[in-house]
Design an enzyme around this catalytic site. Structure first.
Site, PDB file in Angstrom:
ATOM      1  N   HIS A  22       0.863  -1.222   0.069  1.00 54.30           N
ATOM      2  CA  HIS A  22       0.133  -0.032   0.122  1.00 54.30           C
ATOM      3  C   HIS A  22       1.102   1.183  -0.193  1.00 54.30           C
ATOM      4  CE1 HIS A  22      -3.460   2.476   0.796  1.00 54.30           C
ATOM      5  NE2 HIS A  22      -3.800   1.989   1.603  1.00 54.30           N
TER       6      HIS A  22
ATOM      7  N   HIS B 194      -2.260  -2.156  -9.791  1.00 56.07           N
ATOM      8  CA  HIS B 194      -3.434  -1.723  -8.851  1.00 56.07           C
ATOM      9  C   HIS B 194      -4.529  -2.486  -8.954  1.00 56.07           C
ATOM     10  CE1 HIS B 194      -5.801   1.444  -6.844  1.00 56.07           C
ATOM     11  NE2 HIS B 194      -4.708   1.919  -6.551  1.00 56.07           N
TER      12      HIS B 194
ATOM     13  N   ASP C 222       2.700   5.419  -6.500  1.00 52.07           N
ATOM     14  CA  ASP C 222       3.902   5.622  -6.005  1.00 52.07           C
ATOM     15  C   ASP C 222       5.347   5.217  -6.762  1.00 52.07           C
ATOM     16  OD1 ASP C 222       3.043   5.321  -3.273  1.00 52.07           O
ATOM     17  OD2 ASP C 222       2.064   3.501  -3.359  1.00 52.07           O
TER      18      ASP C 222
HETATM   19  N1  ACO Z   1       5.016  -6.496 -10.434  1.00 51.56           N
HETATM   20  C1  ACO Z   1       4.783  -7.803 -11.123  1.00 51.56           C
HETATM   21  N2  ACO Z   1       3.641  -8.318 -11.253  1.00 51.56           N
HETATM   22  C2  ACO Z   1       2.697  -8.070 -10.671  1.00 51.56           C
HETATM   23  C3  ACO Z   1       2.796  -6.744 -10.109  1.00 51.56           C
HETATM   24  C4  ACO Z   1       3.940  -6.177 -10.075  1.00 51.56           C
HETATM   25  N3  ACO Z   1       4.133  -4.738  -9.519  1.00 51.56           N
HETATM   26  N4  ACO Z   1       1.468  -6.496  -9.736  1.00 51.56           N
HETATM   27  C5  ACO Z   1       0.559  -7.441 -10.060  1.00 51.56           C
HETATM   28  N5  ACO Z   1       1.493  -8.647 -10.748  1.00 51.56           N
HETATM   29  C6  ACO Z   1       0.828  -9.679 -11.372  1.00 51.56           C
HETATM   30  C7  ACO Z   1       0.656 -10.661 -10.039  1.00 51.56           C
HETATM   31  O1  ACO Z   1       1.774 -11.344  -9.984  1.00 51.56           O
HETATM   32  C8  ACO Z   1      -0.749 -11.262 -10.959  1.00 51.56           C
HETATM   33  O2  ACO Z   1       0.068 -12.150 -11.965  1.00 51.56           O
HETATM   34  P1  ACO Z   1      -0.884 -13.762 -12.206  1.00 51.56           P
HETATM   35  O3  ACO Z   1      -2.063 -13.337 -12.628  1.00 51.56           O
HETATM   36  O4  ACO Z   1       0.408 -14.260 -13.124  1.00 51.56           O
HETATM   37  O5  ACO Z   1      -0.908 -14.279 -11.005  1.00 51.56           O
HETATM   38  C9  ACO Z   1      -1.407 -10.341 -11.852  1.00 51.56           C
HETATM   39  O6  ACO Z   1      -0.347  -9.055 -11.968  1.00 51.56           O
HETATM   40  C10 ACO Z   1      -2.568  -9.757 -10.757  1.00 51.56           C
HETATM   41  O7  ACO Z   1      -1.930  -9.287  -9.470  1.00 51.56           O
HETATM   42  P2  ACO Z   1      -2.719  -9.189  -8.293  1.00 51.56           P
HETATM   43  O8  ACO Z   1      -1.548  -9.442  -7.110  1.00 51.56           O
HETATM   44  O9  ACO Z   1      -3.758 -10.372  -8.165  1.00 51.56           O
HETATM   45  O10 ACO Z   1      -3.336  -8.159  -8.173  1.00 51.56           O
HETATM   46  P3  ACO Z   1      -4.130  -7.284  -6.999  1.00 51.56           P
HETATM   47  O11 ACO Z   1      -5.114  -6.398  -7.320  1.00 51.56           O
HETATM   48  O12 ACO Z   1      -4.399  -8.173  -5.837  1.00 51.56           O
HETATM   49  O13 ACO Z   1      -2.619  -6.370  -6.294  1.00 51.56           O
HETATM   50  C11 ACO Z   1      -1.060  -4.696  -5.892  1.00 51.56           C
HETATM   51  C12 ACO Z   1      -2.719  -5.246  -6.593  1.00 51.56           C
HETATM   52  C13 ACO Z   1      -1.128  -5.122  -4.441  1.00 51.56           C
HETATM   53  C14 ACO Z   1      -1.069  -3.003  -6.027  1.00 51.56           C
HETATM   54  C15 ACO Z   1      -0.159  -5.285  -6.631  1.00 51.56           C
HETATM   55  O14 ACO Z   1      -0.295  -4.888  -8.169  1.00 51.56           O
HETATM   56  C16 ACO Z   1       1.206  -4.773  -6.258  1.00 51.56           C
HETATM   57  O15 ACO Z   1       1.659  -5.797  -5.376  1.00 51.56           O
HETATM   58  N6  ACO Z   1       1.869  -3.826  -6.740  1.00 51.56           N
HETATM   59  C17 ACO Z   1       3.236  -3.562  -6.246  1.00 51.56           C
HETATM   60  C18 ACO Z   1       3.214  -2.758  -5.042  1.00 51.56           C
HETATM   61  C19 ACO Z   1       2.521  -1.469  -5.260  1.00 51.56           C
HETATM   62  O16 ACO Z   1       3.146  -0.740  -5.793  1.00 51.56           O
HETATM   63  N7  ACO Z   1       1.721  -1.122  -4.293  1.00 51.56           N
HETATM   64  C20 ACO Z   1       1.069   0.378  -4.356  1.00 51.56           C
HETATM   65  C21 ACO Z   1      -0.204   0.224  -4.977  1.00 51.56           C
HETATM   66  S1  ACO Z   1      -1.040   1.755  -4.913  1.00 51.56           S
HETATM   67  C22 ACO Z   1      -1.285   2.276  -3.387  1.00 51.56           C
HETATM   68  O17 ACO Z   1      -1.855   1.492  -2.359  1.00 51.56           O
HETATM   69  C23 ACO Z   1      -1.175   3.496  -2.892  1.00 51.56           C
END
Ligand code: ACO
Length: 446
Positions: free
Chosen positions: A285, A324, A380
């Site tokens: 987050h 996201h 971010d």
């Molecule tokens: N890098 C690489 N792969 C990713 C990323 C990433 N940053 N984000 C998602 N994916 C992939 C996942 O591995 C998944 O792949 P799969 O379908 O092969 O399993 C797919 O994309 C979907 O991702 P989920 O984790 O199911 O998406 P979710 O909606 O649950 O998560 C989140 C969203 C937590 C923001 C995620 O994208 C992430 O961890 N990003 C990195 C951390 C980040 O930047 N957080 C800030 C978010 S904005 C905020 O809160 C202010």
């Protein structure tokens, strides 16, 4: 659900006489059908409870780990269209607010629902400004932390401690008390954040200067050394104010859901806000800005970007600051932030990590792995580069997110409290553990 909400758009052809806003579900276990009302494209989970195999059956529930398709509330604060990359506060596009508003005016808008008149704005600014000082005992409290304590941990604990200084905050259904706590929370966040920062440096705390703007005073409390009067650089003051606007609210994210959930127990707003700050601290987050900068530093050079992206695609790394839950398009905040980055770099010199960030973005936006998963830079990805150029250590990045988010949290908390449909938050579970079994004395256990 409040039926005065604007009706959700439907794509049924006009004049379709048989159209009913209901959902028919057939339970193939029993052959029975149920007709469930649809309001605003939503069915009520409790309407599923009538679906039973027999009269002793508890009834059907919906299972939604991480709430990815569950609306937990009705809200009128922030609107996001994740597919189109749209973000609006109380109907106003984020791009217009970033260009024309100030953070304190935006905070007023989030909390009150309307932009203030000039008299209302003056009064609001006066009260927030006159609640920036903290009790001297809080300074002693901060002194108790280790020199290397993470400022986010200090912020969480200190905001929680404020509930002991202001026991009147327990009167959560008294509008005057709520307003007072709102002034205190929004007013004191920059002070506690700046004091936490100064504590890590071992530098004396700088008291608020009521003649400065909200971001200007924050810069004063952070960076003032021997000057008799601190004058913030107008470019940095403006950049910080816009960043504060962009971070002020983001509908039902992890920390907003936390303040609503914790607040639903009717605890005071300081305790509920401390929980929200803890939620924001996590690297998935608000802690992602800190992690994104660490990642760019670890990549180290443009040449190494392809190798890092390969590791991300192999599942060994995450591209922090990307992806996201709601945005499946470019985060509109990231677009504005990229612009601010160039303005700050013009003043402070270009951040050498910018080239690495741009290369990560370029490759990711073309690569099938990211395109297929609709992974774009989020808020971010670029903020860390700006904060670093402004002189902030990485540990302060999530704190810089938390300060403005306080206005959104308080707006979400108050909306929850005043919503007659809300009760203490208490989800159900699908129990798959052991059924009844008898206790076995220790000497008889294998
Ligand atoms: N890098 C690489 N792969 C990713 C990323 C990433 N940053 N984000 C998602 N994916 C992939 C996942 O591995 C998944 O792949 P799969 O379908 O092969 O399993 C797919 O994309 C979907 O991702 P989920 O984790 O199911 O998406 P979710 O909606 O649950 O998560 C989140 C969203 C937590 C923001 C995620 O994208 C992430 O961890 N990003 C990195 C951390 C980040 O930047 N957080 C800030 C978010 S904005 C905020 O809160 C202010």
């Amino acid at each position: 659900m409040d039926s005065s909400l604007p009706t959700a758009q439907t794509n049924s052809p006009a004049g379709e006489a048989a159209r009913r806003d209901t959902l028919t579900i057939t339970d193939n276990r029993t052959g029975r059908s149920y007709e469930i009302p649809i309001t605003h494209d939503t069915i009520r989970a409790n309407d599923l409870r009538q679906i039973k195999v027999n009269s002793s059956d508890f009834g059907m529930m919906s299972y939604d780990p991480a709430f990815s398709n569950t609306a937990s509330c009705v809200s009128r604060i922030t609107y996001i269209d994740g597919d189109a990359g749209i973000l609006r506060y109380r109907g106003y596009p984020i791009e217009e607010l970033a260009e024309k508003s100030t953070y304190l005016e935006t905070a007023y808008l989030l909390l009150r629902g309307e932009l203030p008149s000039s008299a209302q704005l003056k009064e609001w600014q006066y009260h927030v400004t006159h609640h920036t000082f903290i009790h001297e005992s809080i300074k002693k409290f901060l002194d108790g932390f280790h020199y290397d304590a993470h400022p986010m941990g200090m912020l969480t604990s200190t905001i929680a401690a404020l509930s002991t200084f202001y026991p009147d905050a327990k009167h959560i259904f008294d509008a005057t008390s709520r307003l007072k706590q709102t002034y205190r929370l929004i007013g004191k966040m920059p002070t506690i954040a700046a004091f936490s920062y100064r504590h890590t440096l071992g530098m004396p705390y700088v008291y608020p200067d009521n003649d400065l703007s909200y971001p200007g005073n924050f810069l004063n409390m952070l960076f003032r050394t021997s000057e008799t009067r601190y004058r913030p650089n107008p470019t940095l003051e403006k950049a910080l104010d816009v960043l504060f606007i962009l971070h002020a609210d983001h509908e039902q994210n992890c920390s907003a859901n936390t303040i609503r959930g914790v607040g639903s127990s009717h605890v005071d707003p300081f305790s509920a806000s401390a929980a929200a700050i803890s939620a924001l601290y996590g690297p998935l987050h608000g802690g992602a800005n800190e992690e994104a900068l660490r990642m760019l530093t670890e990549i180290g050079s443009i040449k190494k970007v392809p190798e890092f992206i390969q590791k991300v695609k192999a599942g060994e790394k995450k591209l922090m600051g990307f992806g996201h839950r709601i945005y499946k398009n470019y985060d509109p905040r990231a677009r504005i932030i990229k612009q601010i980055a160039y303005e700050v770099f013009e003043l402070m010199g270009k951040n050498p990590l910018l080239e690495i960030a741009l290369e990560c973005e370029r490759i990711a936006l073309e690569d099938d792995y990211f395109v297929k998963r609709k992974l774009y830079p989020n808020v971010d990805f670029y903020t860390g580069l700006i904060y670093q150029s402004m002189g902030f250590p990485t540990t302060m990045f999530p704190v810089l997110f938390a300060i403005p988010r306080m206005s959104g949290w308080v707006a979400q908390w108050e909306e929850m409290l005043l919503d007659s449909e809300q009760k203490i938050a208490r989800p159900r579970q699908v129990y798959l553990g052991q059924q009844t079994r008898n206790y076995v004395p220790i000497e008889e256990r294998g």
